[in-house]
Design a protein around this motif. Structure first.
Motif, PDB file in Angstrom:
ATOM      1  N   ILE A 189       0.511  31.737  46.682  1.00 20.91           N
ATOM      2  CA  ILE A 189       0.425  32.907  45.940  1.00 20.91           C
ATOM      3  C   ILE A 189      -1.281  34.022  46.464  1.00 20.91           C
ATOM      4  CG2 ILE A 189      -1.233  33.210  43.445  1.00 20.91           C
ATOM      5  CD1 ILE A 189       1.410  31.421  42.756  1.00 20.91           C
ATOM      6  N   VAL A 190      -0.914  35.517  46.311  1.00 20.61           N
ATOM      7  CA  VAL A 190      -1.414  36.915  46.429  1.00 20.61           C
ATOM      8  C   VAL A 190      -2.376  37.095  45.143  1.00 20.61           C
ATOM      9  CG1 VAL A 190      -1.657  38.180  47.840  1.00 20.61           C
ATOM     10  CG2 VAL A 190      -0.313  36.524  48.944  1.00 20.61           C
ATOM     11  N   ASP A 191      -3.617  36.967  44.903  1.00 19.75           N
ATOM     12  CA  ASP A 191      -4.324  36.969  43.323  1.00 19.75           C
ATOM     13  C   ASP A 191      -4.668  38.400  43.202  1.00 19.75           C
ATOM     14  OD1 ASP A 191      -4.540  37.282  41.100  1.00 19.75           O
ATOM     15  OD2 ASP A 191      -5.709  35.321  40.685  1.00 19.75           O
ATOM     16  N   THR A 192      -4.654  39.604  43.001  1.00 16.47           N
ATOM     17  CA  THR A 192      -5.743  40.469  42.706  1.00 16.47           C
ATOM     18  C   THR A 192      -6.233  40.089  41.178  1.00 16.47           C
ATOM     19  OG1 THR A 192      -3.600  41.971  42.418  1.00 16.47           O
ATOM     20  CG2 THR A 192      -4.465  42.121  44.184  1.00 16.47           C
ATOM     21  N   ALA A 193      -6.696  39.205  41.048  1.00 15.63           N
ATOM     22  CA  ALA A 193      -6.854  39.597  39.728  1.00 15.63           C
ATOM     23  C   ALA A 193      -8.076  40.444  40.041  1.00 15.63           C
ATOM     24  CB  ALA A 193      -7.386  38.001  39.470  1.00 15.63           C
ATOM     25  N   HIS A 194      -8.427  41.679  39.110  1.00 14.18           N
ATOM     26  CA  HIS A 194      -9.940  41.970  38.823  1.00 14.18           C
ATOM     27  C   HIS A 194      -9.818  43.345  39.469  1.00 14.18           C
ATOM     28  CE1 HIS A 194     -10.795  39.084  35.341  1.00 14.18           C
ATOM     29  NE2 HIS A 194     -11.069  38.163  36.616  1.00 14.18           N
ATOM     30  N   PHE A 195      -8.683  43.358  40.811  1.00 15.53           N
ATOM     31  CA  PHE A 195      -9.509  44.135  41.584  1.00 15.53           C
ATOM     32  C   PHE A 195      -7.465  45.182  41.408  1.00 15.53           C
ATOM     33  CE2 PHE A 195     -10.768  41.204  44.348  1.00 15.53           C
ATOM     34  CZ  PHE A 195     -11.743  42.043  45.065  1.00 15.53           C
ATOM     35  N   THR A 196      -8.716  46.247  39.926  1.00 17.81           N
ATOM     36  CA  THR A 196      -7.389  47.590  39.939  1.00 17.81           C
ATOM     37  C   THR A 196      -7.622  48.861  40.892  1.00 17.81           C
ATOM     38  OG1 THR A 196      -9.619  48.082  38.573  1.00 17.81           O
ATOM     39  CG2 THR A 196      -8.259  46.347  37.652  1.00 17.81           C
ATOM     40  N   GLY A 197      -8.383  49.538  40.672  1.00 16.32           N
ATOM     41  CA  GLY A 197      -8.251  50.933  41.820  1.00 16.32           C
ATOM     42  C   GLY A 197      -8.794  50.095  43.110  1.00 16.32           C
ATOM     43  N   ASN A 198      -8.947  48.830  43.201  1.00 18.95           N
ATOM     44  CA  ASN A 198      -8.816  49.107  44.889  1.00 18.95           C
ATOM     45  C   ASN A 198      -8.460  47.919  45.418  1.00 18.95           C
ATOM     46  OD1 ASN A 198     -10.290  47.069  43.572  1.00 18.95           O
ATOM     47  ND2 ASN A 198     -12.168  47.469  43.227  1.00 18.95           N
ATOM     48  N   TYR A 199      -7.137  47.405  45.148  1.00 19.42           N
ATOM     49  CA  TYR A 199      -6.107  46.012  45.788  1.00 19.42           C
ATOM     50  C   TYR A 199      -5.013  46.555  46.668  1.00 19.42           C
ATOM     51  CZ  TYR A 199      -2.481  48.402  42.386  1.00 19.42           C
ATOM     52  OH  TYR A 199      -1.860  49.525  41.923  1.00 19.42           O
ATOM     53  N   PRO A 200      -4.439  45.732  47.505  1.00 16.75           N
ATOM     54  CA  PRO A 200      -3.778  46.687  48.742  1.00 16.75           C
ATOM     55  C   PRO A 200      -3.015  47.061  48.587  1.00 16.75           C
ATOM     56  CG  PRO A 200      -5.172  44.739  49.812  1.00 16.75           C
ATOM     57  CD  PRO A 200      -4.809  45.351  47.695  1.00 16.75           C
ATOM     58  N   GLU A 201      -2.153  47.955  48.998  1.00 18.00           N
ATOM     59  CA  GLU A 201      -0.981  48.965  48.560  1.00 18.00           C
ATOM     60  C   GLU A 201       0.058  47.680  49.162  1.00 18.00           C
ATOM     61  OE1 GLU A 201       1.830  52.685  49.598  1.00 18.00           O
ATOM     62  OE2 GLU A 201       0.590  51.983  51.240  1.00 18.00           O
ATOM     63  N   SER A 202      -0.033  46.760  49.617  1.00 15.76           N
ATOM     64  CA  SER A 202       0.927  45.776  50.410  1.00 15.76           C
ATOM     65  C   SER A 202       0.050  44.585  51.012  1.00 15.76           C
ATOM     66  CB  SER A 202       2.162  46.220  51.140  1.00 15.76           C
ATOM     67  OG  SER A 202       2.048  46.968  52.086  1.00 15.76           O
ATOM     68  N   ALA A 203       0.607  43.608  50.975  1.00 13.51           N
ATOM     69  CA  ALA A 203       0.299  42.523  52.101  1.00 13.51           C
ATOM     70  C   ALA A 203       1.815  42.279  52.726  1.00 13.51           C
ATOM     71  CB  ALA A 203      -0.233  41.720  51.313  1.00 13.51           C
ATOM     72  N   SER A 204       0.989  40.648  53.499  1.00 12.61           N
ATOM     73  CA  SER A 204       2.203  39.687  54.519  1.00 12.61           C
ATOM     74  C   SER A 204       1.616  38.682  54.219  1.00 12.61           C
ATOM     75  CB  SER A 204       2.675  40.894  55.441  1.00 12.61           C
ATOM     76  OG  SER A 204       1.955  40.921  56.816  1.00 12.61           O
ATOM     77  N   VAL A 205       2.647  37.220  54.867  1.00  4.39           N
ATOM     78  CA  VAL A 205       1.614  36.443  55.435  1.00  4.39           C
ATOM     79  C   VAL A 205       2.353  36.157  56.474  1.00  4.39           C
ATOM     80  CG1 VAL A 205       0.234  34.074  54.345  1.00  4.39           C
ATOM     81  CG2 VAL A 205       0.743  35.720  52.736  1.00  4.39           C
ATOM     82  N   GLN A 206       1.526  34.639  57.565  1.00  6.57           N
ATOM     83  CA  GLN A 206       2.063  34.947  58.617  1.00  6.57           C
ATOM     84  C   GLN A 206       1.880  32.975  57.935  1.00  6.57           C
ATOM     85  OE1 GLN A 206       0.324  38.409  60.715  1.00  6.57           O
ATOM     86  NE2 GLN A 206       2.777  37.959  61.814  1.00  6.57           N
ATOM     87  N   ALA A 207       2.050  32.114  59.243  1.00  2.00           N
ATOM     88  CA  ALA A 207       1.332  31.302  59.691  1.00  2.00           C
ATOM     89  C   ALA A 207       1.918  30.708  61.062  1.00  2.00           C
ATOM     90  CB  ALA A 207       2.943  30.194  58.825  1.00  2.00           C
ATOM     91  N   ALA A 208       0.710  29.973  61.465  1.00  2.00           N
ATOM     92  CA  ALA A 208       1.422  29.189  62.877  1.00  2.00           C
ATOM     93  C   ALA A 208       0.709  28.025  62.722  1.00  2.00           C
ATOM     94  CB  ALA A 208       0.165  29.949  63.679  1.00  2.00           C
ATOM     95  N   SER A 209       1.325  27.032  64.076  1.00  2.00           N
ATOM     96  CA  SER A 209       0.711  25.992  64.066  1.00  2.00           C
ATOM     97  C   SER A 209       0.216  25.901  65.627  1.00  2.00           C
ATOM     98  CB  SER A 209       1.765  24.798  64.638  1.00  2.00           C
ATOM     99  OG  SER A 209       1.246  23.245  64.452  1.00  2.00           O
TER     100      SER A 209
END
Length: 421
Positions: free
Chosen positions: A100-120
């Motif tokens: 879950i990537v939650d931009t709650a309350h960020f309306t004029g300042n949220y990112p245009e896009s996002a990605s999620v990576q993982a590592a061990s």
């Protein structure tokens, strides 16, 4: 209005591997001038208080980076690849089923896009070692909306220890949730008694009769409940039945003691409770087999606002435990102290072995006594769905040199030390 958990995302029923209650933390970030990256892991939903300004502007309950700029007056805008990032050490390693990537309350300042990576990265790596790890894309770069909880399902069966949230080009994210299945390293539990029901070892509250006021997942959460809302509470019953929660244990084991905790439940504690167990190691289904359950703790009177510590007679192994409360009410926590059986330890170890990256699996086998070639061959035979499949895979290994009997004995000893088969 943003909602942190999306009803259409069933993976939110799984444990949040990025919970600070489990030990998660921010390893590092390249930028959090406006608001700390640590806010990503706060357990509560994000809040917004308008017109609360600090030295850096409006105070935001989330992670917010500064506005990116280009390199010169001629190129004032950031490039398409410019981005900010934050790395999270998961509280417990596991297989990630959704984010879950939650931009709650960020309306004029949220990112245009996002990605999620993982590592061990096993052990206790430094931030530099984590940054240098091999990162795998779990959620590819995806457009975001403001004030929205974005749910992303993940189809990757690998066990990971860290995740990295990348935001393009900059902006703010309120919360990050990483839901999945715990995969405990069996070597950490050898010879120990521990809470077989605990989330941190892989226990899951998989079914409940009622969750009207609060979640049954609170029953096996880490730590003690600080308020009543951090426990499990049912609505008031108006029939002659009772309420219950069913927990799948971290592994099959013998339950030696129980703690039934009614802390903070003063006028709404159950009057009585009992425990019943089920052993699914033979292939039964505890959700449909009503005849296979057997008593562990007889119906016992409970007191309000009390931690009841109850010693049990070690008896039949169990893979599942159900607590019945009479007639209804609330519990803060349920602890089931015990030890793994040999079959339980082997099952847990196989789930772990099948999910770790190949390099880690090979290193563990070599550490247990196999040659590098044997370790690579056994790792390539994964998944080892059960002890029979694992035994067949071990038998198929060819000796590198020397008498076959000697190598067979060594292989079996090495695999037993690691996987218990």
């Amino acid at each position: 209005m943003s909602t942190e958990e999306t009803p259409s995302a069933p993976f939110t029923e799984l444990v949040d591997l990025a919970s600070r209650l489990l030990g998660a933390g921010i390893v590092g970030t390249n930028e959090d001038t406006f608001a700390d990256a640590e806010n990503l892991l706060v357990a509560k939903p994000a809040e917004f208080r308008p017109h609360t300004f600090g030295h850096k502007g409006q105070i935001m309950d989330g992670w917010e980076s500064r506005r990116r700029r280009g390199t010169s007056a001629e190129t004032p805008h950031p490039t398409d690849e410019d981005h900010d990032w934050a790395i999270v050490r998961l509280g417990v390693a596991g297989v990630i089923r959704g984010v879950i990537v939650d931009t709650a309350h960020f309306t004029g300042n949220y990112p245009e896009s996002a990605s999620v990576q993982a590592a061990s990265v096993p052990g206790h790596p430094s931030p530099a070692e984590v940054e240098a790890a091999e990162w795998v894309d779990l959620v590819p770069r995806t457009p975001l909306r403001g004030d929205t909880a974005h749910a992303f399902e993940v189809a990757d069966g690998t066990r990971y220890t860290h995740v990295r949230l990348n935001i393009f080009p900059d902006g703010g994210v309120a919360r990050l949730r990483v839901h999945g299945e715990v995969r405990t390293d069996p070597r950490e539990l050898d010879g120990l008694t521990f809470d077989l029901a605990a989330q941190e070892y892989g226990g899951v509250a998989e079914a409940a009769s009622d969750r009207y006021f609060s979640s049954p997942h609170n029953l096996n959460a880490p730590g003690r409940a600080s308020v009543m809302g951090e426990g499990w509470e049912t609505r008031r019953r108006r029939d002659k039945a009772n309420d219950w929660v069913q927990i799948a244990l971290a592994g099959g084991g013998e339950v030696l003691a129980a703690e039934v905790d009614t802390t903070h439940f003063v006028a709404n504690a159950p009057g009585w409770a009992d425990l019943v167990g089920y052993d699914a190691s033979a292939g039964g289904d505890p959700s449909t087999d009503t005849e296979g359950w057997f008593p562990i703790l007889p119906r016992t009177r409970l007191q309000p606002d009390t931690r009841h510590r109850l010693r049990l007679d070690a008896g039949r192994p169990v893979t599942h435990v159900r607590i019945n409360v009479y007639p209804d009410g609330g519990l803060a926590r349920l602890r089931l102290t015990g030890r793994l059986t040999e079959d339980g330890r082997a099952s847990l170890a196989l789930r772990w072995f099948d999910s770790v990256p190949a390099a880690e699996a090979e290193a563990a086998l070599v550490g247990a006594g196999l040659s590098a070639a044997e370790a690579a061959a056994l790792t390539a035979a994964r998944p080892l769905a059960d002890a029979a499949a694992a035994t067949t895979a071990v038998a198929a290994l060819q000796p590198a040199d020397g008498p076959d009997g000697e190598h067979t004995s060594r292989r079996r000893s090495a695999v037993w030390r690691l996987l218990g088969i």
